[in-house]
Motif scaffolding. Structure first.
Motif, PDB file in Angstrom:
ATOM      1  N   HIS A   1      38.163  43.213  43.155  1.00  8.08           N
ATOM      2  CA  HIS A   1      38.606  42.041  42.392  1.00  8.08           C
ATOM      3  C   HIS A   1      39.705  42.376  41.387  1.00  8.08           C
ATOM      4  O   HIS A   1      39.625  42.047  40.213  1.00  8.08           O
ATOM      5  CB  HIS A   1      37.421  41.378  41.680  1.00  8.08           C
ATOM      6  CG  HIS A   1      36.423  40.814  42.629  1.00  8.08           C
ATOM      7  ND1 HIS A   1      35.378  41.561  43.139  1.00  8.08           N
ATOM      8  CD2 HIS A   1      36.322  39.593  43.196  1.00  8.08           C
ATOM      9  CE1 HIS A   1      34.673  40.811  43.963  1.00  8.08           C
ATOM     10  NE2 HIS A   1      35.221  39.612  44.014  1.00  8.08           N
ATOM     11  N   ASN A   2      40.719  43.059  41.870  1.00  9.36           N
ATOM     12  CA  ASN A   2      41.902  43.353  41.072  1.00  9.36           C
ATOM     13  C   ASN A   2      43.125  42.890  41.868  1.00  9.36           C
ATOM     14  O   ASN A   2      42.988  42.028  42.746  1.00  9.36           O
ATOM     15  CB  ASN A   2      41.965  44.844  40.730  1.00  9.36           C
ATOM     16  CG  ASN A   2      41.035  45.206  39.595  1.00  9.36           C
ATOM     17  OD1 ASN A   2      41.223  44.782  38.466  1.00  9.36           O
ATOM     18  ND2 ASN A   2      40.003  45.992  39.889  1.00  9.36           N
ATOM     19  N   GLN A   3      44.269  43.443  41.599  1.00  3.96           N
ATOM     20  CA  GLN A   3      45.494  43.056  42.299  1.00  3.96           C
ATOM     21  C   GLN A   3      46.242  44.272  42.829  1.00  3.96           C
ATOM     22  O   GLN A   3      47.461  44.300  42.866  1.00  3.96           O
ATOM     23  CB  GLN A   3      46.381  42.236  41.352  1.00  3.96           C
ATOM     24  CG  GLN A   3      45.719  40.957  40.892  1.00  3.96           C
ATOM     25  CD  GLN A   3      46.510  40.240  39.810  1.00  3.96           C
ATOM     26  OE1 GLN A   3      47.698  40.444  39.662  1.00  3.96           O
ATOM     27  NE2 GLN A   3      45.823  39.400  39.054  1.00  3.96           N
ATOM     28  N   ILE A   4      45.503  45.268  43.247  1.00  7.32           N
ATOM     29  CA  ILE A   4      46.067  46.536  43.713  1.00  7.32           C
ATOM     30  C   ILE A   4      46.695  46.342  45.095  1.00  7.32           C
ATOM     31  O   ILE A   4      46.097  45.756  45.983  1.00  7.32           O
ATOM     32  CB  ILE A   4      44.977  47.619  43.763  1.00  7.32           C
ATOM     33  CG1 ILE A   4      44.409  47.841  42.350  1.00  7.32           C
ATOM     34  CG2 ILE A   4      45.524  48.927  44.343  1.00  7.32           C
ATOM     35  CD1 ILE A   4      43.150  48.675  42.310  1.00  7.32           C
ATOM     36  N   GLU A   5      47.919  46.851  45.251  1.00  7.07           N
ATOM     37  CA  GLU A   5      48.635  46.736  46.528  1.00  7.07           C
ATOM     38  C   GLU A   5      48.750  48.059  47.271  1.00  7.07           C
ATOM     39  O   GLU A   5      48.918  48.070  48.482  1.00  7.07           O
ATOM     40  CB  GLU A   5      50.054  46.185  46.291  1.00  7.07           C
ATOM     41  CG  GLU A   5      50.065  44.740  45.849  1.00  7.07           C
ATOM     42  CD  GLU A   5      51.477  44.194  45.709  1.00  7.07           C
ATOM     43  OE1 GLU A   5      52.309  44.484  46.591  1.00  7.07           O
ATOM     44  OE2 GLU A   5      51.729  43.494  44.722  1.00  7.07           O
ATOM     45  N   TYR A   6      48.698  49.180  46.546  1.00  8.93           N
ATOM     46  CA  TYR A   6      48.944  50.481  47.173  1.00  8.93           C
ATOM     47  C   TYR A   6      47.822  51.459  46.872  1.00  8.93           C
ATOM     48  O   TYR A   6      47.317  51.515  45.761  1.00  8.93           O
ATOM     49  CB  TYR A   6      50.278  51.067  46.694  1.00  8.93           C
ATOM     50  CG  TYR A   6      51.430  50.150  46.984  1.00  8.93           C
ATOM     51  CD1 TYR A   6      51.954  50.044  48.273  1.00  8.93           C
ATOM     52  CD2 TYR A   6      51.980  49.363  45.980  1.00  8.93           C
ATOM     53  CE1 TYR A   6      52.999  49.175  48.548  1.00  8.93           C
ATOM     54  CE2 TYR A   6      53.035  48.491  46.245  1.00  8.93           C
ATOM     55  CZ  TYR A   6      53.533  48.409  47.529  1.00  8.93           C
ATOM     56  OH  TYR A   6      54.557  47.547  47.806  1.00  8.93           O
ATOM     57  N   LEU A   7      47.484  52.264  47.871  1.00 12.63           N
ATOM     58  CA  LEU A   7      46.409  53.248  47.768  1.00 12.63           C
ATOM     59  C   LEU A   7      46.949  54.661  47.747  1.00 12.63           C
ATOM     60  O   LEU A   7      46.529  55.493  48.524  1.00 12.63           O
ATOM     61  CB  LEU A   7      45.514  53.124  48.999  1.00 12.63           C
ATOM     62  CG  LEU A   7      44.385  52.149  48.930  1.00 12.63           C
ATOM     63  CD1 LEU A   7      43.596  52.159  50.227  1.00 12.63           C
ATOM     64  CD2 LEU A   7      43.494  52.406  47.774  1.00 12.63           C
TER      65      LEU A   7
END
Length: 180
Positions: A40-46
């Motif tokens: 439940h965040n807005q992370i796009e890259y791992l």
């Protein structure tokens, strides 16, 4: 993120924090971390793990991920559960999953717009039969709502050498009853 080594921290929950970017090495001082919840965040890259040998559970559900970084599993050698539900993952690239650890036994890909084509044939040959892979195909229409593992098995049979999905051959068999 963590300036001092936190030797006793085992579980870290960072849900609902509107995190968009995690810097590489952000968790490197958490040597014994076993569970990390970034859902439940807005992370796009791992691409933020440098080392996490103790991490067993990683929850990245409800973010904006489109792909899995090809180096993710190299650092996560003890990973058992990977939750990626409700992201924007549309393609599962074999090269990005090849280094997944043998300990990985649960992958949640549900609610992702996964396209199941001939590029998905590798899946069943890569993961142990006891690895649970949740999720369904969104496209193409022939595979819509099919379980990912089942679609992978069907694609092995239907794809030609060039990676094109063939059509199902109609049977030329005529039953004796229809001849009457």
């Amino acid at each position: 993120m963590f300036p001092l080594e936190m030797r006793e921290l085992l579980v870290l929950n960072l849900t609902h924090n509107e995190i968009t970017l995690v810097r590489q090495g952000a968790f490197s001082k958490l040597k014994r971390l076993t569970t990390l919840d970034l859902s439940h965040n807005q992370i796009e890259y791992l691409n933020f793990f440098t080392t996490a040998p103790s991490l067993e559970i990683l929850d990245l559900s409800w973010n904006r991920l489109k792909d899995i970084d090809s180096n993710l599993f190299i650092q996560l050698t003890s990973l058992r559960q990977l939750m990626l539900a409700s992201n924007d993952i549309s393609e599962l690239k074999e090269a990005n999953w090849k280094t997944s650890p043998p300990s990985l036994r649960f992958i949640d890909l549900s609610e992702n717009p996964i396209h199941c084509d001939c590029n998905l044939r590798w899946l069943n040959g890569t993961f142990h039969v006891s690895t649970v892979i949740q999720g369904t195909c969104a496209t193409p229409e022939d595979y819509e709502d099919s379980a990912i593992r089942k679609a992978s098995r069907m694609l092995i049979q239907r794809c030609d050498e060039d990676g094109n999905i063939g059509t199902r051959k109609k049977s030329s068999y005529t039953s004796p009853i229809s001849l009457l």
